[in-house]
Design an enzyme around this catalytic site. Sequence first.
Site, PDB file in Angstrom:
ATOM      1  N   LYS A   1      -3.258 -10.584  -7.666  1.00  0.00           N
ATOM      2  CA  LYS A   1      -4.605 -10.872  -7.154  1.00  0.00           C
ATOM      3  C   LYS A   1      -5.602  -9.835  -7.687  1.00  0.00           C
ATOM      4  O   LYS A   1      -5.212  -8.690  -7.965  1.00  0.00           O
ATOM      5  CB  LYS A   1      -4.618 -10.916  -5.626  1.00  0.00           C
ATOM      6  CG  LYS A   1      -4.449  -9.582  -4.970  1.00  0.00           C
ATOM      7  CD  LYS A   1      -4.865  -9.596  -3.507  1.00  0.00           C
ATOM      8  CE  LYS A   1      -4.739  -8.168  -2.993  1.00  0.00           C
ATOM      9  NZ  LYS A   1      -5.217  -7.908  -1.694  1.00  0.00           N
TER      10      LYS A   1
ATOM     11  N   LYS B   1       0.829  -1.203   0.000  1.00  0.00           N
ATOM     12  CA  LYS B   1       0.000   0.000   0.000  1.00  0.00           C
ATOM     13  C   LYS B   1       0.862   1.251   0.000  1.00  0.00           C
ATOM     14  O   LYS B   1       0.507   2.262  -0.617  1.00  0.00           O
ATOM     15  CB  LYS B   1      -0.971   0.002   1.187  1.00  0.00           C
ATOM     16  CG  LYS B   1      -2.103  -0.976   0.997  1.00  0.00           C
ATOM     17  CD  LYS B   1      -3.161  -0.861   2.080  1.00  0.00           C
ATOM     18  CE  LYS B   1      -4.319  -1.798   1.799  1.00  0.00           C
ATOM     19  NZ  LYS B   1      -5.288  -1.856   2.890  1.00  0.00           N
TER      20      LYS B   1
ATOM     21  N   LYS C   1      -9.363  -4.027  -6.177  1.00  0.00           N
ATOM     22  CA  LYS C   1      -9.920  -2.730  -6.585  1.00  0.00           C
ATOM     23  C   LYS C   1      -8.804  -1.776  -6.964  1.00  0.00           C
ATOM     24  O   LYS C   1      -8.942  -0.941  -7.835  1.00  0.00           O
ATOM     25  CB  LYS C   1     -10.698  -2.102  -5.422  1.00  0.00           C
ATOM     26  CG  LYS C   1     -11.958  -2.813  -5.046  1.00  0.00           C
ATOM     27  CD  LYS C   1     -12.525  -2.271  -3.719  1.00  0.00           C
ATOM     28  CE  LYS C   1     -12.853  -3.408  -2.771  1.00  0.00           C
ATOM     29  NZ  LYS C   1     -13.375  -3.037  -1.473  1.00  0.00           N
TER      30      LYS C   1
END
Length: 326
Positions: free
Chosen positions: A195, A114, A198
């Site tokens: 994976k 992130k 979003k």
Amino acid sequence: MTKKQTIFSAIQPSGELHIGNYLGALKNFVELQDKYDCFFFIADYHSISGEYNPKEKSKQIFDLALDFLAIGLDPQKCTIAVQSQIPEHTELAWIFNTVTPLAELQRMTQFKDKSQNQDQNINMGLLDYPVLQAADILIYKAYGVPVGQDQIQHIELTRKIARFFNNKFGETFPEPKDLITKTPKIMSLIDPTKKMSKSHGKKSCIGINDEPEMIKKKMRKAVSTTEYNEDIYSFYASLLENFGTEKNKKYFLEQFKNKDIKFSELKDALAEDISNHFKDFREKRKELEKDPEKVKNILSEGAEKARVIAKKTMREVKEKVGVIMG
Ligand code: AMP
């Protein structure tokens, strides 16, 4: 009657749910609610550690509540609530901060990923995320946490935090298990080595609320190959396993065996099977959307139920930590 064991899980309200969220978590939630005392949360405080528009957040929370209810979570069987409505979660997270070594958080792969995705906004919340998650789970003394594979490291840390706390202040929290489905990681439509997420854009995901035409369009643009490719083959095989009709499974698995897949045929068939799988969901969701008061009431009743337990745990924790004056 023996008391049912407790299950806790949460999903962030940060955009439309995709079939990865469904296969990794949501589908399992629906099955577990019949056997356990379940708490399913909308993790709004988690979601604000990412990039977001404050004007959209309350709609995202409402939309996720619609998803929960339309997929089959039943407020008569489980507790559905919004994280920020139970302030004890953040209170417990603070106490957990004081027993969690910084290095444990810095090595979390999700924090690293992130931080790369939002390198202009590496905020403390991003680092502290797994501590709040541990508080979410442990405040209800959960036995199990149904999650996708990407969350296993966080649940492992939750167990450690329970141990750190218990060692310092005495036995208080159980060490929860991760409950993984048979498809704990669905890959991206456009890159089967990553994976489905979003954060990789809408083209990489099939939304559980996507209309049939949209699903067909996205499927047609999804990866294919003229030569055998392990990642691509197993990606389509997992979709077929989970959504294919018996007839399609038999027909296409034969093609898989012979390593001779007709991708255009397979993609259209899968698009139709996925659309059909979520047909009832889409209809139920449209109905529920017309009655926002009903949805809001379910959330406030859920928060009320959850708060009773959260308060009880916090009282016990405060006593053990020594911040309640006798
Ligand atoms: P999040 O969007 O991070 O709140 O994720 C909600 C749930 O979906 C978590 O339990 C994740 O582990 C799960 N999940 C997210 N992406 C995938 C995926 N591609 N495959 C399987 N499970 C997933």
